[in-house]
Design a protein around this motif. Structure first.
Motif, PDB file in Angstrom:
ATOM      1  N   PRO B  63       1.140  -1.448   0.253  1.00 45.36           N
ATOM      2  CA  PRO B  63       0.176   0.036  -0.289  1.00 45.36           C
ATOM      3  C   PRO B  63       0.513   1.399  -0.320  1.00 45.36           C
ATOM      4  O   PRO B  63       0.587   2.544   0.006  1.00 45.36           O
ATOM      5  CB  PRO B  63      -0.786  -0.083   1.347  1.00 45.36           C
ATOM      6  N   THR B  69       2.494  -0.826  -6.848  1.00 43.75           N
ATOM      7  CA  THR B  69       1.631  -1.343  -6.182  1.00 43.75           C
ATOM      8  C   THR B  69       1.918  -2.469  -6.017  1.00 43.75           C
ATOM      9  O   THR B  69       0.382  -3.357  -6.939  1.00 43.75           O
ATOM     10  CB  THR B  69       0.166  -0.645  -6.045  1.00 43.75           C
ATOM     11  N   GLY B 167      -3.443   1.951   1.185  1.00 42.30           N
ATOM     12  CA  GLY B 167      -4.709   0.851   2.258  1.00 42.30           C
ATOM     13  C   GLY B 167      -5.792   1.085   1.601  1.00 42.30           C
ATOM     14  O   GLY B 167      -6.125   3.019   3.218  1.00 42.30           O
ATOM     15  N   ASN B 508      -6.254  -2.456  -2.384  1.00 41.88           N
ATOM     16  CA  ASN B 508      -5.010  -2.151  -2.649  1.00 41.88           C
ATOM     17  C   ASN B 508      -5.283  -1.431  -4.720  1.00 41.88           C
ATOM     18  O   ASN B 508      -5.220  -2.606  -5.805  1.00 41.88           O
ATOM     19  CB  ASN B 508      -3.229  -1.588  -2.978  1.00 41.88           C
TER      20      ASN B 508
END
Lengths: 189, 756
Positions: B63, B69, B167, B508
């Protein structure tokens, strides 16, 4: 030629990101100070720009491993099936012969256990059909698993500049050297 | 941070860093009995067949504020993480993570971790005492009730939060603030705002092609971007393009790791990227190599842009400004204009200047005039938020009845503000995040009485650290939500221990690639840690206990249920999944066209690409992407403080595994600059300017030009190094339109170096 696993280190692709080195720690949780895989930046005599070209090195799983030859208690063996050099830490007495004799610095001293240890080539993973952690982790495929019995890459070299040449050991690694781009510096005033 | 504080903290923690000592420590504390004995044991090598036997696999997702990511597979045995890997299902991660990701397991299990709520007797003293969650919440809640009664509003409560954890459920922090009333928010973004505004003026939104589509480019310019360090998984697509014959040009003041992988590297004069882009545009215009059809059909204002180029820009001028020889500029301009598709990755480096927005607009114009916008393999790639269509359930909370707030504020609350256009009588009070220190020091009626810091480490990452230290003396109460004793925690009164990604539920998305990942709770929260969602509920419980109705946030929440509440049919449709549970089988990729703006329907007022933007002019900038000067030097050397490969902002560098490879900071100096100062390689030097100084070891190298000193952003746990001692809070030109506050001229900084 019998099967011999090795590492292909493509320094031209390598971005020196240390992902392989950390993936090894992630897999084995070595004690602090014990490093199985290191990413060495090349001196500017070899590559003109500092910290911009690297060799990711661990154990070379040599054809004729000096670590195994000098071990008084046979804590090392070379696997028949794939040439991986295995160190059995439970047998190790920590005499340091292997550490002193390996010109590539692969066996490392574990100050907590007072024994040696080194890259296992993730043989447990290999036996389960998985890639070694370092190789799986490489985001740019600069580190690859090869079998020297079948490896055919005309541009690959065994002893590139900066990598110690010990032909009697015959290390199971091959390299591709890093290229430089066309560098246009700005005009200085 | 002082050495004494550090020593005190270490004494209080009572642990050093080795694994075995850590176990010993935990045993001494009686913690060991509560966790499985196999904690952090190395693989025993007895795996034989079935290496993964007995391992449970969970899905996690990084996150952090990073292009990549990464989607993570977490292997757990007896409730303890054994190791992690990248998710093989994502073509982007492709089974791997990055150096930071592989150090992740040292976060939940770090002996340095903050284990329970603590209170510091006298801010900055290092005298921390353990308190219970109930005690912590009581102190905070009483203070909040007190300031509300004193001021008649909650505006004395300020939130400092940014990108430490993206997140989605972590928007509970903002939601918690809203549920208390109208509060003060430090808004904006230090990261990418000037470019966001620039792309909004030109295109009507920030939207980038799929990075995997870079492989289709036949010409690629990497401009102020260093993916080899900051987006390692993007590199394979750059290599793929190269292997298919594309030429890669890297433009950067520093010979970065990415630069040496390019075919051509241009060492541009810092902040003169705009001049370079305009010079290339002028040459393309002169040679008739621009895409007439594309420009006619899909843009407005090109004629005026062309007039500007003809009247005020020459290649020789661009060469003089940028330092890049005119012949080079012409060659690359011609190659770029004729290779189709061609693409430019606009990094977040070249917009961190007082002329950053203008620069990005010039680069956008170059891509647009060559007809490369809207094409696979083309595009002016910057970032996107097209896959962020969550419910923001944690964020959107009602205010308590009768809440009084701030009059007169409108506009966005930051780049990741998804609260919509709801108009109330009152609003939260916005302060510029990029001038956090200044804002805390000068804000009044009411002043910032309580500062809540979460997902952020302002003392290590925000600008003008000396001023920040002063600012942190002012609030009556400072609460930090953290995992480690950062420099910010050191100047807080209360620290609340927060979960790591492995201990919480969330989801995410990326601002770069098109993948979506679920983040499962892989292990139980260690010690007394709580997620931001649970902290919000705990505070609400206490607020309502002491003063019923004073906080609307639910008092009992199920974090997993709250993660589920973020999903909706729009997301399922976009990602081609039936349920969030499908993500347990692996990440999913958005069913989006790989080319942004492929339908050529732009989000601008005209619906076309706008070389001339009246909106931009209304906002006080130039309507055309004209050249704008950079910041005037105020010291001998340009100071560059980019990201390190061993951390992201202040995160990861402090972990013991990372210290194995990156034990201390260095600054980088060209041998020419060093010689005139009598500095040798390995010397201890002082880098200093008008706002502060820092001492560290120097490395001499030609990767930086002779008029530059470079060092990296980082937070070391055992070293007072902080590059923010030297970076002031001067604003960039753009950012206020879309993120509420302008960005920071992070690279518009100057300093000098002496041997110590």
């Amino acid at each position: 030629m019998r099967k011999q696993l090795g590492f292909y280190i493509d320094a031209n692709r390598c971005i020196g990101c240390f992902t392989c080195a950390m993936a090894c720690k992630n897999q084995y949780h070595q004690d602090i100070g014990v490093i199985w895989r290191q990413v060495y930046d090349l001196k500017t005599e070899i590559y003109p720009h500092r910290e911009r070209a690297f060799y990711s090195l661990a154990c070379n799983h040599c054809e004729n491993p000096t670590c195994s030859n000098v071990c008084p208690v046979k804590a090392y063996y070379k696997r028949e099936t794939d040439g991986v050099v295995v160190h059995e830490q439970e047998k190790c007495i920590g005499c340091g012969n292997c550490i002193r004799s390996c010109p590539y610095g692969a066996p490392r001293h574990n100050p907590v256990l007072r024994k040696a240890e080194k890259c296992s080539f993730c043989w447990e993973r290999i036996d389960s059909g998985l890639e070694p952690a370092c190789i799986l982790s490489c985001p740019v495929d600069a580190l690859q698993l090869i079998d020297l019995a079948t490896f055919e890459e005309p541009n690959a070299v065994q002893y590139p500049p900066g990598f110690p040449k010990f032909t009697s050991l015959n290390p199971s690694v091959r390299f591709r050297v890093a290229q430089s781009p066309t560098v246009i510096r700005r005009k200085r005033l | 941070m002082t050495g004494n504080n550090l020593e005190q903290i270490k004494k209080n923690l009572g642990c050093s860093m080795s694994r075995r000592k850590f176990l010993g420590c935990m045993a001494a504390m009686g913690v060991l009995a509560s966790i499985p004995g196999s904690l952090l044991r190395p693989m025993d090598g007895q795996a034989g067949n079935g290496f993964e036997q007995g391992l449970e696999i969970f899905r996690n997702a990084c996150p952090r504020n990073c292009y990549d990511t990464c989607s993570i597979k977490t292997f757990v045995k007896d409730g303890v993480i054994k190791y992690i890997e990248g998710a093989p299902e994502s073509t982007f991660t492709d089974g791997g993570l990055c150096v930071k990701g592989y150090a992740y397991t040292r976060r939940p299990y770090s002996p340095d971790r903050i284990k329970y709520p603590m209170i510091q007797d006298q801010r900055g003293s290092g005298n921390w005492r353990r308190i219970s969650w109930d005690q912590a919440m009581e102190i905070i809640a009483k203070k909040l009730i007190e300031i509300n009664e004193k001021d008649g509003s909650m505006l004395g409560l300020a939130l400092a939060k940014y990108s430490g954890n993206f997140g989605i459920t972590n928007y509970a922090v903002e939601g918690m603030m809203t549920s208390l009333g109208y509060t003060t928010r430090l808004i904006g973004t230090p990261c990418w705002p000037a470019g966001i505004d620039a792309q909004n003026y030109d295109l009507g939104d920030m939207w980038c092609n799929d990075p995997e589509d870079m492989a289709n480019a036949r010409y690629l310019i990497l401009w102020g971007a260093n993916p080899a360090w900051n987006s390692v998984h993007s590199m394979k697509y750059i290599y793929a393009a190269q292997e298919r014959g594309a030429k890669v040009v890297c433009i950067d003041p520093v010979l970065t790791q990415t630069a040496v992988k390019a075919d051509v590297y241009w060492e541009v004069e810092t902040s003169m990227d705009g001049a370079l882009a305009l010079g290339m545009a002028r040459h393309i215009l002169d040679q008739g190599l621009y895409d007439r059809d594309w420009v006619r059909n899909n843009s407005i204002g090109f004629d005026e842009f062309a007039d500007y180029l003809r009247n005020e820009i020459t290649v020789d001028w661009a060469a003089q400004k940028s330092g890049i020889p005119a012949e080079q500029i012409k060659n690359v301009a011609e190659e770029f204009a004729t290779a189709k598709p061609a693409s430019i990755w606009i990094g977040y480096g070249l917009q961190r200047h007082v002329n950053g927005g203008a620069t990005v607009r010039s680069v956008d114009a170059l891509v647009a005039m060559t007809g490369n916008v809207g094409k696979s393999g083309g595009g002016a790639r910057y970032g996107h938020l097209r896959t962020w269509g969550f419910n923001y359930h944690a964020l959107l909370q009602p205010r308590p009845e009768g809440s009084v707030g701030f009059l007169g504020a409108d506009g966005p609350l930051g780049d990741f503000d998804f609260s919509g256009d709801k108009v109330d009588e009152y609003s939260d009070r916005p302060l510029n995040m990029n001038k956090t220190a200044e804002e805390i020091l000068t804000t009044d009626e009411p002043p910032v009485r309580v500062l809540w810091v979460s997902c952020k480490n302002p003392l290590s990452q925000d600008f003008d650290r000396n001023k920040m230290v002063e600012a942190f003396k002012k609030p009556e109460l400072i609460v930090s939500v953290e995992q480690f004793f950062t420099e910010t925690v050191e100047l807080s009164d209360i620290v609340l221990p927060v979960t790591t990604l492995f201990e919480e539920w969330t989801v995410n998305a990326s601002y770069w690639h098109y993948w979506l990942s679920i983040n499962e709770q892989a292990i139980k929260p260690m010690y007394e840690t709580k997620s931001n969602t649970e902290i919000a509920a705990a505070l609400s419980r206490k607020m309502n206990e002491l003063k019923p109705g004073s906080c609307t946030y639910p008092t009992e929440i199920d974090p997993r249920e709250w993660m589920i509440k973020e999903f909706n049919q729009g997301i399922y449709d976009l990602f081609g999944i039936d349920s969030w549970q499908d993500l347990k089988n692996g990440p999913a990729k958005a069913k989006m066209h790989p080319a942004s703006w492929h339908d050529l329907k732009f989000g601008t007022p005209s619906g076309k690409y706008e070389f001339k933007s009246e909106l931009c002019a209304e906002h006080g900038h130039q309507a055309l992407p004209k050249f704008k000067e950079g910041r005037k030097p105020y010291d001998k050397l340009r100071l560059l403080t980019p990201h390190t490969k061993f951390g992201i902002h202040s995160q990861f560098v402090n972990l013991d595994w990372m210290e194995e490879y990156n034990p201390k900071p260095f600054c980088y100096l060209n041998p020419i600059a060093a010689e005139s100062r009598g500095i040798k390689d390995g010397d201890q030097v002082k880098v200093f300017n008008k706002i502060g100084e820092v001492q560290l070891e120097v490395k001499l190298t030609d990767i930086v030009p002779p008029d530059v000193v470079m060092m990296y952003t980082a937070w070391f746990r055992n070293n007072p190094y902080n590059c923010q001692n030297l970076v002031d809070d001067t604003s960039s030109d753009m950012g206020a339109y879309k993120t509420g506050a302008p960005g920071v001229a992070i690279h518009g900084q100057f300093a000098d170096v002496v041997k110590v």
